[in-house]
Design a protein around this motif. Structure first.
Motif, PDB file in Angstrom:
ATOM      1  N   GLU A 281       0.852  -1.190   0.000  1.00  0.00           N
ATOM      2  CA  GLU A 281       0.000   0.000   0.000  1.00  0.00           C
ATOM      3  C   GLU A 281       0.886   1.238   0.000  1.00  0.00           C
ATOM      4  O   GLU A 281       1.705   1.434   0.905  1.00  0.00           O
ATOM      5  CB  GLU A 281      -0.942   0.030   1.210  1.00  0.00           C
ATOM      6  CG  GLU A 281      -2.148  -0.883   1.091  1.00  0.00           C
ATOM      7  CD  GLU A 281      -1.823  -2.344   1.384  1.00  0.00           C
ATOM      8  OE1 GLU A 281      -0.799  -2.595   2.060  1.00  0.00           O
ATOM      9  OE2 GLU A 281      -2.570  -3.220   0.919  1.00  0.00           O
ATOM     10  N   GLY A 282       0.730   2.085  -0.991  1.00  0.00           N
ATOM     11  CA  GLY A 282       1.524   3.293  -1.089  1.00  0.00           C
ATOM     12  C   GLY A 282       0.874   4.450  -0.364  1.00  0.00           C
ATOM     13  O   GLY A 282      -0.212   4.327   0.228  1.00  0.00           O
ATOM     14  N   PRO A 283       1.520   5.610  -0.386  1.00  0.00           N
ATOM     15  CA  PRO A 283       0.978   6.789   0.292  1.00  0.00           C
ATOM     16  C   PRO A 283      -0.311   7.261  -0.354  1.00  0.00           C
ATOM     17  O   PRO A 283      -0.595   6.966  -1.520  1.00  0.00           O
ATOM     18  CB  PRO A 283       2.099   7.821   0.136  1.00  0.00           C
ATOM     19  CG  PRO A 283       2.882   7.359  -1.051  1.00  0.00           C
ATOM     20  CD  PRO A 283       2.810   5.875  -1.044  1.00  0.00           C
ATOM     21  N   ALA A 284      -1.086   8.008   0.399  1.00  0.00           N
ATOM     22  CA  ALA A 284      -2.351   8.551  -0.101  1.00  0.00           C
ATOM     23  C   ALA A 284      -2.085   9.478  -1.281  1.00  0.00           C
ATOM     24  O   ALA A 284      -1.050  10.145  -1.351  1.00  0.00           O
ATOM     25  CB  ALA A 284      -3.068   9.297   1.015  1.00  0.00           C
ATOM     26  N   VAL A 285      -3.019   9.489  -2.235  1.00  0.00           N
ATOM     27  CA  VAL A 285      -2.912  10.381  -3.385  1.00  0.00           C
ATOM     28  C   VAL A 285      -4.050  11.387  -3.326  1.00  0.00           C
ATOM     29  O   VAL A 285      -5.067  11.179  -2.651  1.00  0.00           O
ATOM     30  CB  VAL A 285      -2.957   9.596  -4.715  1.00  0.00           C
ATOM     31  CG1 VAL A 285      -1.770   8.663  -4.823  1.00  0.00           C
ATOM     32  CG2 VAL A 285      -4.255   8.819  -4.848  1.00  0.00           C
ATOM     33  N   GLU A 286      -3.865  12.470  -4.037  1.00  0.00           N
ATOM     34  CA  GLU A 286      -4.861  13.551  -4.023  1.00  0.00           C
ATOM     35  C   GLU A 286      -6.209  13.037  -4.514  1.00  0.00           C
ATOM     36  O   GLU A 286      -6.298  12.297  -5.488  1.00  0.00           O
ATOM     37  CB  GLU A 286      -4.379  14.697  -4.907  1.00  0.00           C
ATOM     38  CG  GLU A 286      -5.291  15.906  -4.886  1.00  0.00           C
ATOM     39  CD  GLU A 286      -4.761  17.035  -5.751  1.00  0.00           C
ATOM     40  OE1 GLU A 286      -5.520  17.999  -6.012  1.00  0.00           O
ATOM     41  OE2 GLU A 286      -3.581  16.958  -6.179  1.00  0.00           O
ATOM     42  N   GLN A 287      -7.265  13.447  -3.823  1.00  0.00           N
ATOM     43  CA  GLN A 287      -8.620  13.040  -4.167  1.00  0.00           C
ATOM     44  C   GLN A 287      -9.363  14.193  -4.854  1.00  0.00           C
ATOM     45  O   GLN A 287      -9.132  15.350  -4.536  1.00  0.00           O
ATOM     46  CB  GLN A 287      -9.374  12.599  -2.909  1.00  0.00           C
ATOM     47  CG  GLN A 287      -8.738  11.438  -2.176  1.00  0.00           C
ATOM     48  CD  GLN A 287      -8.837  10.141  -2.943  1.00  0.00           C
ATOM     49  OE1 GLN A 287      -9.829   9.874  -3.622  1.00  0.00           O
ATOM     50  NE2 GLN A 287      -7.793   9.316  -2.851  1.00  0.00           N
ATOM     51  N   PRO A 288     -10.297  13.918  -5.744  1.00  0.00           N
ATOM     52  CA  PRO A 288     -10.563  12.599  -6.314  1.00  0.00           C
ATOM     53  C   PRO A 288      -9.426  12.167  -7.237  1.00  0.00           C
ATOM     54  O   PRO A 288      -8.776  13.001  -7.864  1.00  0.00           O
ATOM     55  CB  PRO A 288     -11.861  12.808  -7.090  1.00  0.00           C
ATOM     56  CG  PRO A 288     -11.828  14.252  -7.478  1.00  0.00           C
ATOM     57  CD  PRO A 288     -11.158  14.966  -6.342  1.00  0.00           C
ATOM     58  N   ILE A 289      -9.193  10.862  -7.289  1.00  0.00           N
ATOM     59  CA  ILE A 289      -8.116  10.352  -8.127  1.00  0.00           C
ATOM     60  C   ILE A 289      -8.461  10.569  -9.601  1.00  0.00           C
ATOM     61  O   ILE A 289      -9.549  10.202 -10.061  1.00  0.00           O
ATOM     62  CB  ILE A 289      -7.875   8.855  -7.845  1.00  0.00           C
ATOM     63  CG1 ILE A 289      -7.409   8.659  -6.402  1.00  0.00           C
ATOM     64  CG2 ILE A 289      -6.856   8.277  -8.827  1.00  0.00           C
ATOM     65  CD1 ILE A 289      -7.250   7.211  -5.997  1.00  0.00           C
ATOM     66  N   LYS A 290      -7.523  11.161 -10.318  1.00  0.00           N
ATOM     67  CA  LYS A 290      -7.737  11.418 -11.738  1.00  0.00           C
ATOM     68  C   LYS A 290      -7.407  10.175 -12.558  1.00  0.00           C
ATOM     69  O   LYS A 290      -6.377   9.534 -12.353  1.00  0.00           O
ATOM     70  CB  LYS A 290      -6.876  12.599 -12.196  1.00  0.00           C
ATOM     71  CG  LYS A 290      -7.310  13.938 -11.630  1.00  0.00           C
ATOM     72  CD  LYS A 290      -6.326  15.031 -12.000  1.00  0.00           C
ATOM     73  CE  LYS A 290      -6.287  15.286 -13.485  1.00  0.00           C
ATOM     74  NZ  LYS A 290      -5.373  16.405 -13.830  1.00  0.00           N
ATOM     75  N   VAL A 291      -8.299   9.865 -13.473  1.00  0.00           N
ATOM     76  CA  VAL A 291      -8.124   8.723 -14.372  1.00  0.00           C
ATOM     77  C   VAL A 291      -8.111   9.238 -15.804  1.00  0.00           C
ATOM     78  O   VAL A 291      -9.031   9.950 -16.219  1.00  0.00           O
ATOM     79  CB  VAL A 291      -9.265   7.699 -14.202  1.00  0.00           C
ATOM     80  CG1 VAL A 291      -9.076   6.516 -15.148  1.00  0.00           C
ATOM     81  CG2 VAL A 291      -9.373   7.229 -12.762  1.00  0.00           C
ATOM     82  N   ALA A 292      -7.090   8.901 -16.546  1.00  0.00           N
ATOM     83  CA  ALA A 292      -7.021   9.261 -17.960  1.00  0.00           C
ATOM     84  C   ALA A 292      -7.722   8.191 -18.783  1.00  0.00           C
ATOM     85  O   ALA A 292      -7.324   7.019 -18.756  1.00  0.00           O
ATOM     86  CB  ALA A 292      -5.572   9.399 -18.407  1.00  0.00           C
ATOM     87  N   LEU A 293      -8.784   8.569 -19.485  1.00  0.00           N
ATOM     88  CA  LEU A 293      -9.466   7.664 -20.403  1.00  0.00           C
ATOM     89  C   LEU A 293      -8.741   7.747 -21.743  1.00  0.00           C
ATOM     90  O   LEU A 293      -8.796   8.764 -22.437  1.00  0.00           O
ATOM     91  CB  LEU A 293     -10.934   8.060 -20.556  1.00  0.00           C
ATOM     92  CG  LEU A 293     -11.725   7.375 -21.676  1.00  0.00           C
ATOM     93  CD1 LEU A 293     -11.696   5.862 -21.544  1.00  0.00           C
ATOM     94  CD2 LEU A 293     -13.154   7.890 -21.712  1.00  0.00           C
ATOM     95  N   CYS A 294      -8.042   6.684 -22.108  1.00  0.00           N
ATOM     96  CA  CYS A 294      -7.184   6.677 -23.293  1.00  0.00           C
ATOM     97  C   CYS A 294      -7.888   5.964 -24.439  1.00  0.00           C
ATOM     98  O   CYS A 294      -8.166   4.771 -24.347  1.00  0.00           O
ATOM     99  CB  CYS A 294      -5.854   6.007 -22.970  1.00  0.00           C
ATOM    100  SG  CYS A 294      -4.722   5.954 -24.366  1.00  0.00           S
ATOM    101  N   ARG A 295      -8.139   6.699 -25.514  1.00  0.00           N
ATOM    102  CA  ARG A 295      -8.774   6.121 -26.704  1.00  0.00           C
ATOM    103  C   ARG A 295      -7.803   5.999 -27.885  1.00  0.00           C
ATOM    104  O   ARG A 295      -8.224   5.651 -28.987  1.00  0.00           O
ATOM    105  CB  ARG A 295      -9.971   6.975 -27.120  1.00  0.00           C
ATOM    106  CG  ARG A 295     -11.110   7.012 -26.111  1.00  0.00           C
ATOM    107  CD  ARG A 295     -12.267   7.799 -26.683  1.00  0.00           C
ATOM    108  NE  ARG A 295     -13.331   8.045 -25.742  1.00  0.00           N
ATOM    109  CZ  ARG A 295     -14.356   7.227 -25.515  1.00  0.00           C
ATOM    110  NH1 ARG A 295     -14.439   6.089 -26.174  1.00  0.00           N
ATOM    111  NH2 ARG A 295     -15.297   7.549 -24.646  1.00  0.00           N
ATOM    112  N   LEU A 474      -3.628   0.860  -6.159  1.00  0.00           N
ATOM    113  CA  LEU A 474      -4.567   1.808  -6.766  1.00  0.00           C
ATOM    114  C   LEU A 474      -5.307   1.189  -7.947  1.00  0.00           C
ATOM    115  O   LEU A 474      -6.512   1.417  -8.131  1.00  0.00           O
ATOM    116  CB  LEU A 474      -3.828   3.064  -7.221  1.00  0.00           C
ATOM    117  CG  LEU A 474      -3.191   3.932  -6.136  1.00  0.00           C
ATOM    118  CD1 LEU A 474      -2.530   5.157  -6.762  1.00  0.00           C
ATOM    119  CD2 LEU A 474      -4.230   4.370  -5.095  1.00  0.00           C
ATOM    120  N   THR A 475      -4.598   0.396  -8.760  1.00  0.00           N
ATOM    121  CA  THR A 475      -5.277  -0.245  -9.884  1.00  0.00           C
ATOM    122  C   THR A 475      -6.309  -1.260  -9.389  1.00  0.00           C
ATOM    123  O   THR A 475      -7.387  -1.393  -9.975  1.00  0.00           O
ATOM    124  CB  THR A 475      -4.276  -0.935 -10.831  1.00  0.00           C
ATOM    125  OG1 THR A 475      -3.755  -2.121 -10.242  1.00  0.00           O
ATOM    126  CG2 THR A 475      -3.134  -0.004 -11.205  1.00  0.00           C
TER     127      THR A 475
END
Length: 500
Positions: A281-295, A474-475
């Motif tokens: 488990e890594g350190p906390a990340v900024e919320q909300p977590i940003k997800v790149a939708l890659c097309r 995270l994944t």
């Protein structure tokens, strides 16, 4: 101290309380072979079921279905039942060995398990007996897992489907003509059929994720260096790209089992000098977590069903609290143009002659197709590609600073038939071109999870979630969010068969 199933003294490791707490299990009305590893481990630890009960249930299932599926090609069920009985006694006197105490597991036939053959699906290697356990096998045993058998792989573990002259063809429980994937196709078929809740596999270009995609299972391709890798039976070290692209992992039915078993297998082993023993488990990340939708498709024409699945998945992640934005990592096409020619140059140098000498006509044909579609670079080109790999990974790392997760298709088409990769050179190219986000991630050494995304023509389809280096957690968090809304796909398989 305790005695393992082979009569050797085994040190009982002091696993953290929080790992054991993951095993808490509710009452479950379905047969034990359908339970998750988390449920089983909790129930065994609390003496609500026994290890013997758990193992006997999957053994009955194996004996009923494996004759057709051919997922397990080296049966260890009798030894597993004896070991389960001994583990029940150990539990009474000493408590659980570890977080997988009494949980049935399977091991792929291309890693070393002491006293058994590491054939890698090759007839000439059928008597290559392992002198010691590979790190992943050792770690699973230390956690209390019980091995019920070894699972099938294609020759040299280098096809997108699972068949070889030594052990034959493995079938997909969803449909006989639908490939179970490769190279960990025996593992995916085994967990989908109910032979074990978790099965070991490995992944050099997608060999965990292709099988999960094809069978509705879930997995994570760990970061390079997360899980130790080493085969004591090996006469020489692996090639450069095998060291950089291949990882050990787990295929399971449920995300929570992937998480638990991956943490277990990541136990430190000094025999792998590339392992990085970081906390899972890594350190906390900024919320909300940003997800790149890659097309970005790298020139492939994405199937409408996959495009729709990506869109739906993005909406589901938004509802789960993520912030999804359309964005593509840099240099996808440049990195993709070098990845497979570099890998096949590495193969040609290190195993080309071995394949010609010991491989069947089918595997030689497969490599002919690989080399035709993605011509191996020369030695200088390989060195320069490896130099440029650092730039590609740097660019992706910087992108992942802004977007901790990237949502991509795994394949840009629905699944494939069992021999489609060998029916024609064009068939091979279509499978690999459609799965650029599989082998490209191996080339970069990043973690990536497979998560459920629905069905097409009655068969499961999935999406891929890529993360920062060493952020498998995270994944898996995102994959679990998708599993909550889309369901466990293998449970749907069992419902259709009247088993649940």
């Amino acid at each position: 101290m305790a005695i393992d199933g082979e009569g050797d003294i085994m040190v009982v490791l002091p696993f953290p309380i929080e790992v054991l707490a993951m095993s808490a299990a509710p009452k479950n009305p379905v047969p034990l072979w359908q339970w998750s590893a988390v449920e089983l481990s909790g129930a065994i630890r609390d003496a609500r079921v026994s290890a013997s009960d758990a193992v006997s249930s999957v053994v009955e299932r194996i004996r009923a279905e494996n004759g057709h599926l051919n997922a397990i090609v080296f049966d260890q069920t009798e030894a597993a039942k004896e070991q389960a009985a001994s583990y029940d006694e150990i539990l009474k006197t000493d408590g659980p060995i570890g977080p997988l105490h009494g949980v049935p597991v399977a091991i792929k036939i291309n890693v070393d398990q002491k006293g058994t053959a590491n054939s890698n699906g090759v007839v000439a290697f059928k008597d290559l007996i392992a002198p010691e356990d590979a790190p992943v096998v050792r770690n699973l045993k230390k956690a209390g897992a019980i091995i019920v058998g070894r699972t099938n792989t294609p020759e040299f573990s280098f096809r997108a489907t699972t068949v070889n002259e030594l052990h034959g063809r493995t079938y997909n429980p969803w449909d006989d003509n639908h490939s179970p994937g490769g190279s960990s196709g025996g593992a995916s078929s085994a967990v989908a059929a109910g032979f074990c809740p978790i099965a070991h596999g490995n992944d050099i270009g997608g060999s965990l994720r292709f099988p999960a995609y094809q069978t509705g299972a879930v997995t994570v391709r760990p970061t390079l260096g997360r899980v130790p890798a080493y085969n004591p039976s090996g006469k020489e070290e692996r090639s450069l790209l095998a060291q950089l692209m291949s990882v050990q992992g787990i295929i399971a039915r449920e995300v929570r089992d992937v998480r638990l078993a991956t943490k277990v297998m990541a136990g430190y082993d000094a025999r792998d000098p590339m392992q990085v023993p970081l906390p899972f488990e890594g350190p906390a990340v900024e919320q909300p977590i940003k997800v790149a939708l890659c097309r970005e498709t790298n020139g492939y024409s994405m199937h409408p069903a996959i495009d729709a699945a990506l869109e739906k998945t993005a909406e589901q992640l938004e509802k789960a609290g993520y912030r999804v934005e359309e964005a593509a990592p840099p240099m996808i096409r440049e990195a993709a143009a070098e990845a497979l020619p570099a890998l096949y140059a590495d193969c040609e140098i290190f195993i080309g002659e071995v394949i010609k000498k010991y491989g069947s006509a089918e595997i030689q044909k497969a490599f002919d197709f690989y080399f035709e579609n993605y011509p191996p670079t020369d030695a200088e080109g390989l060195l320069r590609a490896m130099s440029r790999r650092t730039r590609y990974l740097r660019e992706w790392n910087v992108f992942l600073e802004d977007y901790p997760l990237i949502l991509t298709p795994f394949m840009m088409r629905p699944g494939f038939t069992w021999n489609e990769d060998l029916d024609s050179s064009a068939g091979t190219k279509d499978i690999f071109d459609s799965s650029v986000y599989s082998w490209l991630i191996n080339f970069l050494g990043l973690p990536a999870s497979i998560a459920p995304a629905g069905y097409h023509d009655g068969l499961p389809i999935s999406v891929q979630i890529i993360g920062r280096r060493f952020r498998e957690d995270l994944t898996l968090d995102a994959a679990e969010a998708l599993e909550r809304v889309n369901g466990v796909q293998i449970h749907e398989l069992w419902k259709r068969k009247g088993l649940r």
